[in-house]
Design a protein around this motif. Structure first.
Motif, PDB file in Angstrom:
ATOM      1  N   GLY A 284      23.744  56.949  -2.240  1.00  0.00           N
ATOM      2  CA  GLY A 284      23.810  57.297  -0.823  1.00  0.00           C
ATOM      3  C   GLY A 284      22.444  57.319  -0.168  1.00  0.00           C
ATOM      4  O   GLY A 284      22.246  56.752   0.909  1.00  0.00           O
ATOM      5  N   VAL A 285      21.468  57.964  -0.821  1.00  0.00           N
ATOM      6  CA  VAL A 285      20.107  58.028  -0.275  1.00  0.00           C
ATOM      7  C   VAL A 285      19.522  56.630  -0.152  1.00  0.00           C
ATOM      8  O   VAL A 285      18.951  56.256   0.887  1.00  0.00           O
ATOM      9  CB  VAL A 285      19.208  58.912  -1.159  1.00  0.00           C
ATOM     10  N   ALA A 286      19.660  55.821  -1.221  1.00  0.00           N
ATOM     11  CA  ALA A 286      19.088  54.476  -1.207  1.00  0.00           C
ATOM     12  C   ALA A 286      19.743  53.601  -0.146  1.00  0.00           C
ATOM     13  O   ALA A 286      19.069  52.897   0.620  1.00  0.00           O
ATOM     14  CB  ALA A 286      19.245  53.837  -2.590  1.00  0.00           C
ATOM     15  N   LEU A 287      21.062  53.647  -0.081  1.00  0.00           N
ATOM     16  CA  LEU A 287      21.785  52.771   0.835  1.00  0.00           C
ATOM     17  C   LEU A 287      21.483  53.104   2.292  1.00  0.00           C
ATOM     18  O   LEU A 287      21.191  52.211   3.102  1.00  0.00           O
ATOM     19  CB  LEU A 287      23.290  52.892   0.564  1.00  0.00           C
ATOM     20  N   PHE A 288      21.512  54.380   2.622  1.00  0.00           N
ATOM     21  CA  PHE A 288      21.280  54.746   4.021  1.00  0.00           C
ATOM     22  C   PHE A 288      19.821  54.587   4.417  1.00  0.00           C
ATOM     23  O   PHE A 288      19.524  54.331   5.586  1.00  0.00           O
ATOM     24  CB  PHE A 288      21.769  56.169   4.274  1.00  0.00           C
ATOM     25  N   ALA A 289      18.909  54.703   3.461  1.00  0.00           N
ATOM     26  CA  ALA A 289      17.499  54.434   3.762  1.00  0.00           C
ATOM     27  C   ALA A 289      17.317  52.973   4.147  1.00  0.00           C
ATOM     28  O   ALA A 289      16.604  52.640   5.113  1.00  0.00           O
ATOM     29  CB  ALA A 289      16.621  54.783   2.564  1.00  0.00           C
ATOM     30  N   VAL A 290      17.973  52.073   3.401  1.00  0.00           N
ATOM     31  CA  VAL A 290      17.868  50.643   3.701  1.00  0.00           C
ATOM     32  C   VAL A 290      18.572  50.310   5.014  1.00  0.00           C
ATOM     33  O   VAL A 290      18.052  49.550   5.837  1.00  0.00           O
ATOM     34  CB  VAL A 290      18.458  49.816   2.542  1.00  0.00           C
ATOM     35  N   ILE A 291      19.755  50.867   5.223  1.00  0.00           N
ATOM     36  CA  ILE A 291      20.487  50.602   6.469  1.00  0.00           C
ATOM     37  C   ILE A 291      19.668  51.042   7.668  1.00  0.00           C
ATOM     38  O   ILE A 291      19.554  50.318   8.672  1.00  0.00           O
ATOM     39  CB  ILE A 291      21.858  51.316   6.449  1.00  0.00           C
ATOM     40  N   LEU A 292      19.065  52.227   7.575  1.00  0.00           N
ATOM     41  CA  LEU A 292      18.270  52.739   8.690  1.00  0.00           C
ATOM     42  C   LEU A 292      17.051  51.860   8.938  1.00  0.00           C
ATOM     43  O   LEU A 292      16.740  51.519  10.084  1.00  0.00           O
ATOM     44  CB  LEU A 292      17.836  54.178   8.386  1.00  0.00           C
ATOM     45  N   ALA A 293      16.366  51.469   7.845  1.00  0.00           N
ATOM     46  CA  ALA A 293      15.164  50.641   8.003  1.00  0.00           C
ATOM     47  C   ALA A 293      15.510  49.273   8.571  1.00  0.00           C
ATOM     48  O   ALA A 293      14.821  48.762   9.478  1.00  0.00           O
ATOM     49  CB  ALA A 293      14.458  50.499   6.653  1.00  0.00           C
ATOM     50  N   ARG A 294      16.564  48.644   8.061  1.00  0.00           N
ATOM     51  CA  ARG A 294      16.953  47.314   8.543  1.00  0.00           C
ATOM     52  C   ARG A 294      17.408  47.374   9.999  1.00  0.00           C
ATOM     53  O   ARG A 294      17.097  46.495  10.798  1.00  0.00           O
ATOM     54  CB  ARG A 294      18.070  46.756   7.664  1.00  0.00           C
ATOM     55  N   ALA A 295      18.169  48.420  10.339  1.00  0.00           N
ATOM     56  CA  ALA A 295      18.657  48.539  11.724  1.00  0.00           C
ATOM     57  C   ALA A 295      17.500  48.773  12.683  1.00  0.00           C
ATOM     58  O   ALA A 295      17.481  48.216  13.789  1.00  0.00           O
ATOM     59  CB  ALA A 295      19.662  49.693  11.816  1.00  0.00           C
TER      60      ALA A 295
ATOM     61  N   GLY B 295      14.860  47.278  17.027  1.00  0.00           N
ATOM     62  CA  GLY B 295      13.647  47.774  17.669  1.00  0.00           C
ATOM     63  C   GLY B 295      13.828  49.118  18.333  1.00  0.00           C
ATOM     64  O   GLY B 295      12.884  49.671  18.900  1.00  0.00           O
ATOM     65  N   SER B 296      15.025  49.675  18.269  1.00  0.00           N
ATOM     66  CA  SER B 296      15.312  50.968  18.885  1.00  0.00           C
ATOM     67  C   SER B 296      15.686  51.958  17.792  1.00  0.00           C
ATOM     68  O   SER B 296      16.637  51.728  17.026  1.00  0.00           O
ATOM     69  CB  SER B 296      16.457  50.848  19.883  1.00  0.00           C
ATOM     70  N   LEU B 297      14.961  53.066  17.722  1.00  0.00           N
ATOM     71  CA  LEU B 297      15.241  54.062  16.703  1.00  0.00           C
ATOM     72  C   LEU B 297      16.602  54.710  16.928  1.00  0.00           C
ATOM     73  O   LEU B 297      17.337  54.990  15.979  1.00  0.00           O
ATOM     74  CB  LEU B 297      14.133  55.125  16.708  1.00  0.00           C
ATOM     75  N   ALA B 298      16.958  54.913  18.189  1.00  0.00           N
ATOM     76  CA  ALA B 298      18.262  55.512  18.494  1.00  0.00           C
ATOM     77  C   ALA B 298      19.391  54.603  18.022  1.00  0.00           C
ATOM     78  O   ALA B 298      20.384  55.066  17.433  1.00  0.00           O
ATOM     79  CB  ALA B 298      18.384  55.779  19.992  1.00  0.00           C
ATOM     80  N   ASP B 299      19.256  53.282  18.256  1.00  0.00           N
ATOM     81  CA  ASP B 299      20.278  52.332  17.797  1.00  0.00           C
ATOM     82  C   ASP B 299      20.331  52.289  16.273  1.00  0.00           C
ATOM     83  O   ASP B 299      21.406  52.129  15.684  1.00  0.00           O
ATOM     84  CB  ASP B 299      19.990  50.939  18.351  1.00  0.00           C
ATOM     85  N   ALA B 300      19.181  52.417  15.628  1.00  0.00           N
ATOM     86  CA  ALA B 300      19.146  52.395  14.170  1.00  0.00           C
ATOM     87  C   ALA B 300      19.900  53.588  13.589  1.00  0.00           C
ATOM     88  O   ALA B 300      20.690  53.436  12.640  1.00  0.00           O
ATOM     89  CB  ALA B 300      17.696  52.400  13.684  1.00  0.00           C
ATOM     90  N   PHE B 301      19.673  54.771  14.148  1.00  0.00           N
ATOM     91  CA  PHE B 301      20.404  55.939  13.668  1.00  0.00           C
ATOM     92  C   PHE B 301      21.895  55.805  13.950  1.00  0.00           C
ATOM     93  O   PHE B 301      22.728  56.195  13.129  1.00  0.00           O
ATOM     94  CB  PHE B 301      19.848  57.214  14.299  1.00  0.00           C
ATOM     95  N   ALA B 302      22.244  55.251  15.097  1.00  0.00           N
ATOM     96  CA  ALA B 302      23.657  55.040  15.418  1.00  0.00           C
ATOM     97  C   ALA B 302      24.315  54.143  14.379  1.00  0.00           C
ATOM     98  O   ALA B 302      25.426  54.421  13.897  1.00  0.00           O
ATOM     99  CB  ALA B 302      23.796  54.441  16.810  1.00  0.00           C
TER     100      ALA B 302
END
Length: 484
Positions: free
Chosen positions: A421-432, A437-444
Motif C-alpha cells: 500500500g505504501v509503495a503503490l500510493f507513493a508511486v501513484i502520487l508521484a506519477r500523478a 503538474g497540480s498537487l491537488a490533482d495528484a492527491f485526488a
C-alpha cells in the motif's frame, strides 16, 4: 388444572471465560507498545537525522531495519511456540523488545540505533502473531469473537495513533522518549503475563525446524519488504533496488509455497490452512486492509502537510478523528457481528472506508476542514469494524494445532499488504503529480485509487462465509486445549 408457560431460553451471552480474559488482558498490555512502535517513530526521522548528524537516506533504515527484522522472525513463531511454549515465548519476546527499547533510547549514532531497532523488531515480530494465537487457543469458541475484539482494536488503532503520540512526545521532549515510553508498558506486561497467563502444558513431541523452509521464506519476506520500501525513491518501481529484491523475493516465496504444500503440517508454515475458505478469504482481505491502512497513513499526513501547509505535529493531530472512529468500533463490531455475521459486517466496514475516502478525492487546499474530520471519523469506524470480524473468521473451523499457522499467514498478509500500500500510493502520487503538474490533482488521483481498492475489498467480502449457526451448549463451553 393450571399450566405454566416454560420460561424462554436466555439469549444473554455467557460471561467471559476467566482464563481467556486474563490471557487477553496480559497480552494486550504487553503488546500495545509493539503495535504503537510500528508507526510512532515515523514522525521523528527528521529529528533523528539532525540530532545524530546523518542524512535522511541513512536514518530511513531506523524504520526499514525494524520492518525487516519482523520479516525474519514472523515465520518462525509457530516452531518457537512448539519448542518453548506460548507463555515462555511471550515472556522472552517481550523482554527482548524491552531491552531493544532501552538500548534505542541510549543510542549514540545511526548504526547503533539501527542495530537496536533490529533487536526491537526481533522481539516485536514474534509477539504480533503470538497475541492472536494465545487468545484464540485459550478462548471457548463461542467467546472468541468478543476476546478478539480486545486484541484486534489496538492492532487497528495503534498505527493510526502512533504518529499522533510520536508528534506529542517530540513536541514535549527528546526523540529518546519515543523508546523510553515503552518501558513501563513492557514492565507491566511482563508482570501481568507471569501472573495471569496459564502455564503451558508440555508437548508430547518437540517439533523440528524446517530449515529449508526458513531459508526460503525469511529471505523472501526480507527481500519483498526491502524492495517495496525503496519504491519511494525517484525511480519508483523501475529502480534496480526495487526490481531485483522484489523479483527475488517473489521467486523465493513461490518456491516456499510449492514446497510447503507438499510438506503439509511438517512445513515451517502449514499452508493447508488456506484450504479453508474463511481463512483464505480473511487473509486476502487483511492484505487489502493493511494496504488501505498503511497506504492512507502515507497519503493523509502528506495531504495536510503538502497541500494544506500543516506542520508534522498538526498533521498528526488532524488524524485523531480516525483513531476515535476506530475506538468507537470496539462497542459496535462484536454485537453487530453476532447479529448479522462476519460477511455483512465486513461489507459495511469497507463501504464506510470507501465512502469516507471519497471526500478527500474532491478536496483541495481550501476545502473546509470539518467535513474532512467527519470523514476521518467514519473512515476509522469502518477500519475498526473490518479488522475485528476478519481476525475472528480467519480461524473458523481450524484445528487447535493449525491456529499458530493461521496467525502467521494472516500477519504476513497484513505486513506485506501494508508495504504494498505504501509503495503503490507513493508511486501513484508521484506519477500523478508529474503528469498533471497540480498537487491537488495528484492527491485526488491517489485517493480515487484508494477508493477503488476499497471497492475491490467490498466485492471480495462476499466470499466470506455467512453467519455461523449457534453452537450447542457443550460446544459453547468447551475450551481449546492448553497452549503449547
Amino acid at each position: 388444572m393450571s399450566s405454566r408457560t416454560a420460561p424462554a431460553p436466555s439469549t444473554a451471552s455467557p460471561p467471559l471465560d476467566p482464563t481467556a480474559l486474563r490471557t487477553a488482558i496480559a497480552v494486550l498490555v504487553g503488546g500495545i507498545a509493539v503495535i504503537l512502535d510500528s508507526t510512532i517513530v515515523s514522525v521523528a526521522l527528521d529529528d533523528l537525522a539532525r540530532d545524530l548528524h546523518s542524512g535522511v537516506d541513512a536514518i530511513q533504515w531506523v524504520s526499514t531495519g525494524y520492518l525487516l527484522a519482523l520479516g525474519v522472525v514472523i515465520p518462525t513463531v509457530g516452531w518457537l511456540q512448539g519448542r518453548l511454549g506460548a507463555k515462555r515465548l511471550w515472556l522472552w519476546s517481550l523482554a527482548v523488545f524491552l531491552l531493544g527499547s532501552v538500548l534505542c533510547a541510549a543510542a549514540w549514532d545511526v548504526p547503533s540505533l539501527i542495530g537496536f531497532r533490529v533487536l526491537q523488531g526481533l522481539g516485536g515480530g514474534a509477539m504480533m502473531p503470538l497475541m492472536t494465537t494465545m487468545v484464540m487457543q485459550s478462548a471457548p469458541a463461542a467467546q472468541a469473537r468478543k476476546l478478539m475484539a480486545t486484541i484486534a482494536l489496538p492492532a487497528a488503532v495503534g498505527p493510526i495513533l502512533g504518529p499522533v503520540i510520536g508528534g506529542l512526545i517530540l513536541g514535549a521532549g527528546s526523540w529518546r522518549w519515543l523508546f523510553l515510553v515503552n518501558v513501563p508498558l513492557c514492565l507491566a506486561g511482563l508482570v501481568l503475563a507471569q501472573r495471569l497467563i496459564p502455564a503451558d502444558t508440555p508437548g508430547t513431541r518437540r517439533p523440528r525446524l524446517d530449515l529449508t523452509g526458513f531459508l526460503l521464506l525469511a529471505p523472501a519476506l526480507v527481500a519483498l519488504l526491502w524492495g517495496l520500501s525503496n519504491v519511494t525513491g525517484d525511480g519508483g518501481f523501475g529502480q534496480p533496488d526495487v526490481v531485483l529484491p522484489v523479483v527475488a523475493g517473489a521467486v523465493l516465496l513461490a518456491a516456499f509455497c510449492v514446497r510447503a504444500l507438499r510438506q503439509g503440517d511438517a512445513a515451517l508454515v502449514d499452508l493447508q490452512v488456506l484450504r479453508s475458505r474463511p481463512t483464505w478469504a480473511a487473509t486476502a482481505l487483511l492484505f487489502l486492509t493493511g494496504a488501505s491502512l498503511y497506504g492512507a497513513m502515507l497519503l493523509l499526513p502528506l495531504y495536510w502537510q503538502q497541500l494544506r501547509g500543516a506542520s508534522a505535529l498538526a498533521a498528526g493531530l488532524y488524524l485523531i478523528p480516525q483513531g476515535v472512529g476506530s475506538l468507537l468500533s470496539r462497542a459496535l463490531a462484536p454485537g453487530l457481528t453476532e447479529r448479522i455475521g462476519e460477511r455483512w459486517v465486513t461489507v459495511i466496514g469497507f463501504v464506510l472506508v470507501g465512502a469516507a475516502t471519497v471526500p478527500f478525492a474532491f478536496a483541495d487546499a481550501h476545502t473546509t476542514t470539518w467535513p474532512l474530520m467527519i470523514a476521518l471519523l467514519v473512515r476509522g469506524l469502518g477500519l475498526g469494524i473490518v479488522v475485528i470480524p476478519l481476525m475472528t473468521v480467519a480461524f473458523r473451523g481450524l484445528a487447535h494445532a493449525q491456529v499458530p499457522h493461521a496467525s502467521i499467514v494472516t500477519r504476513i498478509a497484513q505486513q506485506i499488504g501494508g508495504s504494498v500500500g505504501v509503495a503503490l500510493f507513493a508511486v501513484i502520487l508521484a506519477r500523478a503529480a508529474h503528469g498533471s503538474g497540480s498537487l491537488a490533482d495528484a492527491f485526488a488521483t491517489a485517493f480515487w485509487w484508494a477508493t477503488g481498492f476499497t471497492a475491490l475489498a467490498v466485492a471480495l467480502s462476499f466470499v466470506l462465509p455467512g453467519r455461523e449457526k449457534a453452537a450447542s451448549a457443550p460446544e459453547e463451553t468447551e475450551r481449546a486445549p492448553s497452549m503449547r
